[in-house]
Write a protein that holds these residues in place. Structure first.
Motif, short mmCIF file in Angstrom:
data_model
loop_
_atom_site.label_atom_id
_atom_site.label_comp_id
_atom_site.label_asym_id
_atom_site.label_seq_id
_atom_site.Cartn_x
_atom_site.Cartn_y
_atom_site.Cartn_z
N ARG A 131 0.82 -1.21 0.00
CA ARG A 131 0.00 0.00 0.00
C ARG A 131 0.85 1.26 0.00
O ARG A 131 2.01 1.25 0.43
CB ARG A 131 -0.91 0.04 1.24
CG ARG A 131 -1.93 -1.09 1.33
CD ARG A 131 -2.66 -1.04 2.66
NE ARG A 131 -3.63 -2.14 2.82
CZ ARG A 131 -4.95 -2.00 2.73
NH1 ARG A 131 -5.48 -0.81 2.49
NH2 ARG A 131 -5.74 -3.04 2.88
N THR A 132 0.20 2.33 -0.44
CA THR A 132 0.79 3.65 -0.29
C THR A 132 0.73 4.05 1.19
O THR A 132 0.10 3.38 2.01
CB THR A 132 0.03 4.68 -1.13
OG1 THR A 132 -1.32 4.75 -0.66
CG2 THR A 132 0.03 4.29 -2.60
N GLY B 201 -3.61 3.19 0.10
CA GLY B 201 -4.05 2.80 -1.23
C GLY B 201 -3.27 1.61 -1.76
O GLY B 201 -2.05 1.51 -1.60
N TRP C 199 -1.13 -0.68 -4.05
CA TRP C 199 -0.29 -0.65 -5.23
C TRP C 199 -0.99 -1.48 -6.31
O TRP C 199 -1.58 -2.54 -6.03
CB TRP C 199 1.06 -1.29 -4.97
CG TRP C 199 1.95 -0.53 -4.01
CD1 TRP C 199 1.65 0.60 -3.31
CD2 TRP C 199 3.28 -0.90 -3.66
NE1 TRP C 199 2.71 0.96 -2.53
CE2 TRP C 199 3.74 0.06 -2.73
CE3 TRP C 199 4.14 -1.94 -4.02
CZ2 TRP C 199 5.01 0.01 -2.17
CZ3 TRP C 199 5.40 -2.00 -3.47
CH2 TRP C 199 5.85 -1.03 -2.55
N HIS C 200 -0.87 -1.04 -7.54
CA HIS C 200 -1.54 -1.79 -8.61
C HIS C 200 -0.94 -3.20 -8.74
O HIS C 200 -1.67 -4.18 -8.92
CB HIS C 200 -1.43 -1.05 -9.93
CG HIS C 200 -2.25 -1.66 -11.03
ND1 HIS C 200 -3.62 -1.69 -10.99
CD2 HIS C 200 -1.89 -2.30 -12.18
CE1 HIS C 200 -4.09 -2.30 -12.06
NE2 HIS C 200 -3.05 -2.69 -12.80
N GLN D 218 2.34 2.92 -6.72
CA GLN D 218 1.49 3.39 -7.80
C GLN D 218 0.04 2.91 -7.64
O GLN D 218 -0.19 1.72 -7.43
CB GLN D 218 2.02 2.90 -9.15
CG GLN D 218 3.42 3.35 -9.49
CD GLN D 218 3.98 2.62 -10.68
OE1 GLN D 218 3.31 2.46 -11.71
NE2 GLN D 218 5.21 2.13 -10.57
N MET D 219 -0.89 3.84 -7.80
CA MET D 219 -2.31 3.50 -7.91
C MET D 219 -2.76 3.82 -9.34
O MET D 219 -2.46 4.90 -9.86
CB MET D 219 -3.15 4.31 -6.92
CG MET D 219 -2.89 4.00 -5.47
SD MET D 219 -4.03 4.90 -4.36
CE MET D 219 -5.56 3.99 -4.62
N GLN E 277 -10.33 2.75 -0.99
CA GLN E 277 -9.59 2.76 -2.26
C GLN E 277 -10.19 3.74 -3.25
O GLN E 277 -9.47 4.47 -3.94
CB GLN E 277 -9.56 1.34 -2.85
CG GLN E 277 -8.99 0.28 -1.94
CD GLN E 277 -7.64 0.64 -1.35
OE1 GLN E 277 -6.72 1.07 -2.08
NE2 GLN E 277 -7.52 0.48 -0.04
N MET F 40 -8.23 7.07 -4.63
CA MET F 40 -7.99 7.25 -6.06
C MET F 40 -8.56 8.58 -6.53
O MET F 40 -7.93 9.31 -7.31
CB MET F 40 -8.65 6.09 -6.82
CG MET F 40 -8.25 6.00 -8.29
SD MET F 40 -6.62 5.28 -8.58
CE MET F 40 -5.69 6.72 -9.09
#
Length: 869
Positions: A157-158, A162, A164-165, A172-173, A204, A208
């Protein structure tokens, strides 16, 4: 009578027939527009047929070198499921689900799924796993879904939480990831009672939106890099440089899909609706004015190299239409964009082949960020363009199904401020559960003994009185069976039954004395106490996972209502007649004394003239009569309750003359109506003259019973503003889904009743029944009225009739609307008598096979003029 045309399915072909003579100008398919000769739903079917013809078994495990556990297969599978739900054709579901299911081993393992990648794209097939588990209950699908949930629990996660992809895309999202994981995550949370999953899914979407939204363009950028280290990331904002159409499409679809699973009372529900509103406005702002579709790079239409792109355009039509259909977006604002968008898809982006198949044209094969992909305009327009990319054909099927629903019926409908469901949202917002001090009063500390042999009535009373005197708290019923008589709740008391606890009520009528002020079949009297009773109390509750067992049997309470062995009338009959006569003559309630010597069975749970009532989580079973019966109460919640009882008059939940009631997430398996809304009987109901109003029923399951949701028959005080949504009603011995019953003795006005998104299996009588000929029928001076009733997206699999509506000269049944409904397995023609306006828009009636070649006609009926309103 005004009735729009219906659609009947015969021998696999859609035929449009009129129930009665339609206006000469009526359009086929109930005003659903056609695009190059076919409705949106028919285009969806054509694309589904084309995809199966093209792909065959190539998407199944081992079907081709490219077959894998991926989001494309999942997206097309989910679209096929939606198409099956729309058409009642199992072929689409079987093919779409089968592709995903082929990767799941009997033990629930998924060899093709590498969880160590921490790749959100691998989560997307979980959506189909959940629909498979809900439908089949196969353990392997639950195990497989839990494996995906486990990945999300440890997903990198960030710093603000969030996802991470992918693990190999640190910090990164991407917009894509919200579709891959978000709807599955929330659906899993709802299905398996995992609120943390729903909370995290909402987070999430919020993150975003916070990081990727650019207000001046009303769009979200494709990706955000928290570290600002990626070559494609702006060093100040971390954002990628352009608005890729399909990335925004993924996010838009994710927003409308996740709202199906985030409860309306969850604070994130309205937040996601707000984000969807902004996203929808941006989508329409960037819709190409000439063609109605959208560009590969959204905000640079007409720039050299840019092109109108098939997958994003399909996604946008779907997201707008689904948002409208689910009530998240204003219909009048977005209907033109949906119609122009779908028309543009067919005109600009669908190829028609000689063999009858169709192609979705000009789809970007793939795009991303990093690894040489710099997110520039040149990069996005330079990626390979293909036809029939699975990431486009799936959304096209979704778009056809939802655009067909959205475009059905008249275009000039209510503005958002006039949306009747806005009132439902207001009701839900103001209905609040009572709160209690954090202190427990265990009934065993007051002398209660488990085992079901020792009477605990006095111990329970002492615990309740002590709790009340202390300022409130929980009266705790621990594990075990406790025998009791009447339980009387006091203000600020929560009767809490832990899992494994049972309150078993004795069948000795003497344990329900002294007599109390109560209501029996809509007439006030002094009678045996209900088993759990409260009179003029505030902040009361019955909670927990335990059982309240009325223990009624044919040898005890139920015997009172049965005929005698010699065939003579029941013990109850003369007492009932005596009470009704007193009510008609206006005998003072204090003189209507029943109890010993009479045979009027007590109800099980009855708060009377109470405020702030919560009944949650418990199982209530085998009542002498009605199970849950709040009377003259305000702010009532019945949540997560199972009501099981197949005895005589074993109604499930009957709010009577109550205001602001929420009934949700309950199971009803009853010997009479599952939910029956009431407001007093005949003259006694008119004497009290308090309607039932502002009632929301949602997410409930109705099995056996006379009716799913019923208004009446004790309805003399009237009923208004009833909302029913997202329920399942399915049992061969459930008689009706939505039922109204009154007569010229009861009278009463029932108005503003809305039902939507209800799945009905087999019902034994009719899906919708309005019966003003009930019992005494027209014999009486009081005019019964039923008006402004709307059913939307109510689908049934089998019933003798779809509609049974019976009035009489002098009664009023008017403004009945049936919209976007499918009634299958219908055995007889609809019966409509003594009715005013009945409107049907985009309604499919599919007769049983034996009737498919028989003409369908509804008998003419008197049509009294609608009064001015």
């Amino acid at each position: 009578m005004s009735i729009c045309s219906l659609v009947f399915r015969t021998a696999g072909v859609l035929a449009c027939l009129a129930l009665l003579q339609p206006p000469a100008t009526s359009r086929a398919d109930s005003d659903v527009p056609r695009f190059e000769g076919a409705t949106p739903g028919e285009w969806a079917v054509r694309m589904a047929e084309s995809e199966i013809a093209r792909r065959g078994g190539a998407l199944r495990q081992g079907g081709s070198p490219r077959a894998g556990w991926d989001y494309g297969t999942a997206l097309l599978g989910a679209a096929m499921v939606r198409l099956s739900e729309s058409t009642w054709d199992p072929r689409w579901r079987e093919w779409g689900e089968g592709n995903v299911a082929s990767f799941v081993e009997p033990d629930g393992s998924i060899p093709a799924y590498p969880p160590e990648e921490y790749n959100l794209d691998r989560i997307a097939p979980g959506r189909v796993l959940l629909t498979l588990f809900e439908r089949t209950k196969e353990e392997r699908f639950r195990v497989a879904a839990q494996a995906l949930r486990a990945q999300l629990a440890t997903q990198p996660r960030t710093s603000d939480g969030g996802f991470w992809h992918k693990q190999r895309y640190p910090s990164q999202m991407w917009l894509d990831g919200l579709y891959m994981a978000g709807p599955f995550y929330a659906h899993f949370g709802r299905l398996f009672e995992d609120p943390a999953a729903i909370d995290d899914a909402v987070l999430q979407f919020v993150l975003m939106d916070r990081h990727a939204w650019v207000a001046k363009d009303q769009l979200h950028r494709h990706g955000w890099d928290e570290s600002r280290e990626q070559p494609w990331a702006d060093k100040a904002t971390g954002l990628s440089a352009n608005y890729w159409g399909r990335a925004v499409g993924w996010y838009a679809m994710a927003l409308v899909d996740v709202l199906d699973h985030v409860p309306r009372e969850h604070p994130g529900h309205e937040r996601i609706r707000e984000i969807l509103g902004r996203v929808a406005a941006g989508i329409v702002r960037h819709q190409d004015p000439d063609t109605g579709v959208w560009w590969q790079v959204l905000d640079q239409g007409g720039r050299e190299g840019n092109y109108l792109e098939g997958s994003a355009s399909s996604m946008f039509v779907y997201a707008l239409a689904r948002g409208v259909n689910q009530g998240h977006l204003p219909r009048t604002r977005y209907l033109p964009a949906i119609e122009r968008g779908f028309a543009g898809l067919i005109r600009e982006l669908v190829g028609k082949n000689a063999d009858g198949t169709i192609d979705l044209l000009r789809c970007c094969r793939v795009a991303g960020l990093g690894g040489g992909r710099d997110g520039s305009f040149a990069y996005y327009v330079g990626e390979q363009i293909v036809n029939n990319d699975i990431k486009g054909t799936g959304p096209f099927i979704f778009a056809g199904v939802e655009a067909g629903r959205a475009l059905a019926g008249p275009k000039a409908l209510l503005e958002p401020s006039e949306d009747p469901w806005e009132l439902a949202r207001e009701i839900i917002a103001r209905v609040r559960a009572p709160e209690f001090p954090d202190r427990d009063f265990d009934i065993t500390a007051y002398g209660a003994v488990a085992g079901g042999e020792v009477d605990a009535t006095d111990a329970i009373r002492s615990a309740i009185e002590a709790c009340h005197a202390a300022g409130g708290g929980r009266v705790l019923v621990p594990e075990g069976v406790f025998l009791t008589g009447a339980v009387h709740l006091l203000s600020r008391v929560n009767l809490h039954l832990v899992e494994g606890a049972t309150l078993r009520f004795t069948a000795d009528p003497q344990k329900y004395l002294p007599l109390v002020f109560t209501r029996w079949e809509g007439v006030e009297l002094m009678n045996y106490s209900p088993m759990v009773y409260a009179f003029e109390q505030e902040d009361i509750a019955i909670t927990g996972k335990g059982v309240l067992d009325g223990a009624a049997t044919e040898q005890t309470w139920w015997r009172w209502t049965r005929r005698q062995p010699d065939g003579s009338q029941s013990w109850q009959f003369p007492s009932r007649a005596k009470l009704f006569d007193m009510g008609e003559r206006g005998v003072p309630v204090s003189e209507r004394v029943f109890g010993p010597g009479e045979h009027l069975r007590p109800n099980m749970i009855q708060p009377y003239r109470c405020t702030n009532v919560l009944i949650e989580g418990v199982t209530v079973r085998d009542s002498p009569m009605w199970h849950i019966h709040p009377v003259l109460c305000t702010n009532v919640i019945v949540r997560g309750v199972s009501v099981i009882g197949l005895g005589p008059n074993n109604d499930g939940c009957n709010p009577e003359s109550c205001r602001d009631v929420l009934i949700e997430d309950c199971l009803f398996d009853t010997g009479d109506d599952c939910i029956a809304i009431k407001s007093g009987r005949n003259n006694d109901g008119r004497r009290v003259d308090v309607p039932s109003e502002n009632i929301v029923v949602r997410n409930c399951v109705m099995k056996e019973g006379h009716g799913g949701v019923v208004m009446g028959s004790e309805i003399s005080g009237g009923c208004r503003n009833v909302f029913v949504e997202d329920c399942v009603m399915d049992s061969p011995v459930l008689d009706r889904a939505l039922r109204f019953k009154s007569n010229a003795r009861r009278g009463g006005t029932i108005e503003n009743v809305y039902m939507r998104n209800v799945e009905v299996g087999r019902v034994a009588r009719a899906v919708l029944e309005i019966d003003l000929m009930y019992e005494e029928g027209s014999r009486g001076p009081h005019r019964p009225v039923v008006r402004n009733v709307e059913m939307v997206n109510v689908n049934s699999s089998s019933s003798p009739r779809a509609l049974r509506i019976a009035g009489f000269p002098g009664s009023l049944i008017d403004d009945i609307r049936v919209i976007d409904c499918t009634f299958r397995g219908v055995e007889a023609t609809e019966m409509l008598t003594g009715v005013g306006s009945v409107q049907m828009q985009n309604v499919v009636v599919e007769p049983i096979p034996a009737m498919r070649n028989s003409p369908r006609r509804t008998p003419p009926a008197p049509a009294p003029a609608s009064p001015a309103r």
